[in-house]
Design a protein around this motif. Structure first.
Motif, PDB file in Angstrom:
ATOM      1  N   LEU A  75      45.396   8.250  83.588  1.00 50.36           N
ATOM      2  CA  LEU A  75      45.014   9.105  82.459  1.00 50.36           C
ATOM      3  C   LEU A  75      43.703   9.840  82.736  1.00 50.36           C
ATOM      4  N   VAL A  76      42.760   9.161  83.376  1.00 50.14           N
ATOM      5  CA  VAL A  76      41.491   9.815  83.714  1.00 50.14           C
ATOM      6  C   VAL A  76      41.716  10.972  84.678  1.00 50.14           C
ATOM      7  N   ILE A  77      42.526  10.733  85.702  1.00 43.14           N
ATOM      8  CA  ILE A  77      42.808  11.805  86.658  1.00 43.14           C
ATOM      9  C   ILE A  77      43.594  12.934  85.989  1.00 43.14           C
ATOM     10  N   GLY A  78      44.507  12.578  85.072  1.00 41.40           N
ATOM     11  CA  GLY A  78      45.229  13.610  84.326  1.00 41.40           C
ATOM     12  C   GLY A  78      44.292  14.489  83.520  1.00 41.40           C
ATOM     13  N   MET A  79      43.302  13.882  82.893  1.00 40.41           N
ATOM     14  CA  MET A  79      42.332  14.659  82.116  1.00 40.41           C
ATOM     15  C   MET A  79      41.523  15.581  83.026  1.00 40.41           C
ATOM     16  N   ILE A  80      41.149  15.083  84.199  1.00 42.88           N
ATOM     17  CA  ILE A  80      40.395  15.912  85.143  1.00 42.88           C
ATOM     18  C   ILE A  80      41.224  17.116  85.578  1.00 42.88           C
ATOM     19  N   LEU A  81      42.501  16.893  85.875  1.00 45.29           N
ATOM     20  CA  LEU A  81      43.372  17.989  86.296  1.00 45.29           C
ATOM     21  C   LEU A  81      43.550  19.020  85.188  1.00 45.29           C
ATOM     22  N   TRP A  82      43.597  18.543  83.959  1.00 42.74           N
ATOM     23  CA  TRP A  82      43.740  19.463  82.824  1.00 42.74           C
ATOM     24  C   TRP A  82      42.449  20.249  82.604  1.00 42.74           C
ATOM     25  N   VAL A  83      41.325  19.563  82.604  1.00 42.18           N
ATOM     26  CA  VAL A  83      40.032  20.218  82.360  1.00 42.18           C
ATOM     27  C   VAL A  83      39.737  21.256  83.439  1.00 42.18           C
ATOM     28  N   LYS A  84      40.102  20.937  84.672  1.00 41.18           N
ATOM     29  CA  LYS A  84      39.835  21.864  85.773  1.00 41.18           C
ATOM     30  C   LYS A  84      40.905  22.950  85.907  1.00 41.18           C
ATOM     31  N   GLY A  85      41.895  22.935  85.022  1.00 43.63           N
ATOM     32  CA  GLY A  85      42.891  23.998  84.996  1.00 43.63           C
ATOM     33  C   GLY A  85      43.942  23.919  86.077  1.00 43.63           C
ATOM     34  N   VAL A  86      44.113  22.752  86.690  1.00 46.23           N
ATOM     35  CA  VAL A  86      45.145  22.618  87.719  1.00 46.23           C
ATOM     36  C   VAL A  86      46.533  22.649  87.092  1.00 46.23           C
ATOM     37  N   TYR A  87      46.703  21.967  85.956  1.00 48.02           N
ATOM     38  CA  TYR A  87      47.964  21.942  85.211  1.00 48.02           C
ATOM     39  C   TYR A  87      47.652  22.026  83.725  1.00 48.02           C
ATOM     40  N   GLY A  88      48.715  22.304  82.950  1.00 48.78           N
ATOM     41  CA  GLY A  88      48.607  22.142  81.513  1.00 48.78           C
ATOM     42  C   GLY A  88      48.561  20.664  81.159  1.00 48.78           C
ATOM     43  N   PRO A  89      48.317  20.318  79.887  1.00 43.40           N
ATOM     44  CA  PRO A  89      48.137  18.909  79.520  1.00 43.40           C
ATOM     45  C   PRO A  89      49.328  18.017  79.854  1.00 43.40           C
ATOM     46  N   ALA A  90      50.547  18.480  79.562  1.00 48.82           N
ATOM     47  CA  ALA A  90      51.722  17.644  79.806  1.00 48.82           C
ATOM     48  C   ALA A  90      51.958  17.438  81.304  1.00 48.82           C
ATOM     49  N   GLU A  91      51.895  18.530  82.062  1.00 48.37           N
ATOM     50  CA  GLU A  91      52.092  18.429  83.503  1.00 48.37           C
ATOM     51  C   GLU A  91      50.984  17.614  84.160  1.00 48.37           C
ATOM     52  N   ALA A  92      49.771  17.739  83.658  1.00 49.71           N
ATOM     53  CA  ALA A  92      48.650  16.979  84.227  1.00 49.71           C
ATOM     54  C   ALA A  92      48.887  15.483  84.086  1.00 49.71           C
ATOM     55  N   VAL A  93      49.304  15.055  82.899  1.00 51.88           N
ATOM     56  CA  VAL A  93      49.559  13.628  82.675  1.00 51.88           C
ATOM     57  C   VAL A  93      50.741  13.164  83.516  1.00 51.88           C
ATOM     58  N   ARG A  94      51.799  13.972  83.541  1.00 50.96           N
ATOM     59  CA  ARG A  94      53.004  13.592  84.291  1.00 50.96           C
ATOM     60  C   ARG A  94      52.684  13.355  85.764  1.00 50.96           C
ATOM     61  N   HIS A  95      52.071  14.339  86.418  1.00 49.81           N
ATOM     62  CA  HIS A  95      51.820  14.219  87.851  1.00 49.81           C
ATOM     63  C   HIS A  95      50.703  13.223  88.143  1.00 49.81           C
ATOM     64  N   ALA A  96      49.693  13.183  87.299  1.00 44.49           N
ATOM     65  CA  ALA A  96      48.560  12.286  87.559  1.00 44.49           C
ATOM     66  C   ALA A  96      48.983  10.827  87.461  1.00 44.49           C
ATOM     67  N   VAL A  97      49.696  10.486  86.399  1.00 42.77           N
ATOM     68  CA  VAL A  97      50.081   9.085  86.208  1.00 42.77           C
ATOM     69  C   VAL A  97      51.045   8.647  87.304  1.00 42.77           C
ATOM     70  N   PHE A  98      52.033   9.473  87.615  1.00 41.98           N
ATOM     71  CA  PHE A  98      53.000   9.068  88.645  1.00 41.98           C
ATOM     72  C   PHE A  98      52.317   8.869  89.988  1.00 41.98           C
ATOM     73  N   ASN A  99      51.573   9.864  90.439  1.00 40.67           N
ATOM     74  CA  ASN A  99      50.995   9.796  91.778  1.00 40.67           C
ATOM     75  C   ASN A  99      49.872   8.770  91.865  1.00 40.67           C
ATOM     76  N   THR A 100      49.127   8.588  90.785  1.00 36.03           N
ATOM     77  CA  THR A 100      48.079   7.571  90.790  1.00 36.03           C
ATOM     78  C   THR A 100      48.677   6.179  90.872  1.00 36.03           C
ATOM     79  N   VAL A 101      49.677   5.901  90.031  1.00 36.02           N
ATOM     80  CA  VAL A 101      50.332   4.597  90.070  1.00 36.02           C
ATOM     81  C   VAL A 101      50.984   4.373  91.429  1.00 36.02           C
ATOM     82  N   SER A 102      51.598   5.424  91.980  1.00 33.80           N
ATOM     83  CA  SER A 102      52.274   5.305  93.266  1.00 33.80           C
ATOM     84  C   SER A 102      51.301   4.941  94.385  1.00 33.80           C
TER      85      SER A 102
END
Length: 488
Positions: A290-317
């Protein structure tokens, strides 16, 4: 010198059993007519011949394994069995007219059995089906440890298994018998592993995977291995549902399988959520995602939904040492991939199928640090280190401190070895962390969009050694190098 006859006898039996596992890809080769069936009888035959010779040389040996025998046997299995596991890969590549060196084949086999997930193979989508099944099946066998399965079988052959279990198991499960007989313990752990495997395969299939993909990816999900039959990894499916299923089973597999067994026997799920290590493991994995998802969203890498989706999957992986990817997270802000790979060292529980130093050791280290800080204020106070309300023996704490020292030294020495080859520092450190933590994916040139195929022969040797040391929990490996270990 330690008498190795008890080890050789059991090693021969294990090698015979391991040869039988090649029937799985052989059957797939026949069913799908992929043109390389002949490689499996040859590889199986060589394994059987060597196994029979080892068994025959010590067939009259009746003594029980001693503790040191267990360590020797585990080391032999994780270094020698990949030699036989590499045969179908090496012969199979020759059969289809592709070049694959023996070192690359051995690296791939070590990566499979140690559940690291690093690969030197390109264009795996076009490989014969049976080779992909063999690569992923190796990870499933290595996930819980082919030795744990053997512990359940060896008593029927008149061979004790408790020393083997303690040498193979990680963390506090080493000294805990979940059932009065060690064989029953191993059967219980494999029952849990089997149930999770079946559930995972069914879930993948119902979510839209082909039955073949569902089985192969089940092999590498519950084992936290990370090899896939597709170069694009999980980006091949581009399915939030499949990714969600994968996250769920990666989280399950990152926790102590012994606790699942105890919870099922006692019919009390509270055993799980009251365990400090489980709470710390799951909290770290989800929180970091979730922290990495927020960083990706704040930095404009993805929108909020995509940021959480990719961040949580890849971080857990990555943090669970699996190594799947849905995007090239090497292109994310540097904080994210660095944090993910560092977490691969701590974010799995002892008794899980993950690698790294395990969360329980980190908890003990933090509690020991807090105790030493309190001693500065109250030097005479009696302050035992506790986990879950239970006082921890001082010997365990000293063992953890020793392990952490050796772990850090191993990372430093192997990284320096790679730097001797003029490898970039971040690539070298990432390669070593990916190997020793059995994570399989590093940074930069060894990130999710690349693999280990570009490494030189020496660099592959260093990373192979790192995978073996990580799987053997380092201290067991180093113990083999001491003269005192080999004295009677």
């Amino acid at each position: 010198m330690t008498d190795l006859r008890p080890v050789l006898r059991i090693l021969g039996v294990l090698l015979l059993m391991f040869g039988c596992t090649m029937a799985v890809p052989a059957a797939a080769s026949l069913a799908f007519d992929d043109g390389i069936f002949s490689v499996y009888p040859r590889a199986m035959g060589l394994a059987w011949i060597c196994g029979l010779l080892l068994w025959w040389s010590a067939r009259h040996e009746q003594r029980e394994l001693q503790a040191r025998h267990g360590i020797i046997l585990v080391a032999f299995v994780w270094t020698a069995f990949p030699l036989f596991a590499a045969l179908p890969l090496y012969l199979g590549y020759g059969q289809i007219g592709r070049a694959l060196s023996w070192q690359h084949a051995y690296f791939e086999a070590v990566s499979g059995l140690t559940t690291t997930g690093a690969t030197v193979l390109n264009h795996v989508d076009t490989l014969p089906v049976s080779l992909n099944i063999w690569r992923t099946f190796l990870q499933w066998m290595g996930g819980m440890g082919i030795l744990i399965l053997a512990v359940a079988i060896l008593p029927m052959l008149g061979m004790g298994g408790s020393q083997l279990f303690r040498a193979e198991a990680a963390g506090p499960v080493k000294d805990t018998k979940l059932t009065p007989r060690m064989a029953e313990t191993a059967k219980g752990l494999w029952t849990v592993y089997g149930v999770f495997s079946l559930a995972c395969a069914l879930a993948y299939w119902l979510a839209g995977m082909t039955p073949l993909d569902a089985i192969m990816l089940m092999f590498t999900t519950v084992s936290l291995g990370g090899l896939t039959p597709h170069d694009a990894s999980f980006a091949y499916f581009n399915s939030p549902l499949i990714e969600g299923i994968c996250i769920f089973f990666m989280l399950l597999a990152s926790c102590n399988f012994a606790l699942y067994f105890v919870a099922l026997r006692k019919r009390r799920m509270s055993v799980l959520y009251k365990e400090p290590e489980v709470c710390a493991t799951l909290g770290t994995l989800v929180g970091a995602g979730l922290v990495i998802g927020m960083i990706l969203w704040v930095k404009g890498v993805y929108g909020p939904a995509e940021a959480v989706r990719h961040a949580v999957f890849n971080t857990v992986s990555v943090a669970t040492t699996t190594g799947y990817a849905t995007v090239d997270f090497g292109l994310w802000p540097p904080f994210a991939p660095v944090l993910m790979l560092l977490l691969s060292g701590v974010a799995t529980s002892a008794g899980s199928t993950g690698g790294g130093i395990k969360m329980i050791r980190m908890l003990l280290l933090l509690k020991q640090t807090r105790r030493e800080m309190r001693r500065l204020v109250h030097p005479n106070a009696v302050q035992p280190v506790t986990i879950g309300g239970n006082a921890i023996d001082e010997r365990v704490i000293f063992s953890v401190l020793a392990f952490m020292l050796v772990y850090c030294a191993t990372i430093a020495v192997l990284t320096m070895a790679l730097l001797l080859t003029d490898m970039d520092f971040m690539n070298a450190l990432g390669a070593v962390l990916a190997s020793v933590n059995c994570a399989g994916v590093g940074w930069g040139d060894l990130g999710p969009s690349n693999n280990f195929a570009g490494l030189t022969s020496f660099q592959l040797s260093v990373t192979t050694l790192g995978m073996l040391m990580g799987r053997l929990e380092i201290l067991s490996f180093l113990a083999l190098l001491t003269p005192a270990f080999w004295r009677r």
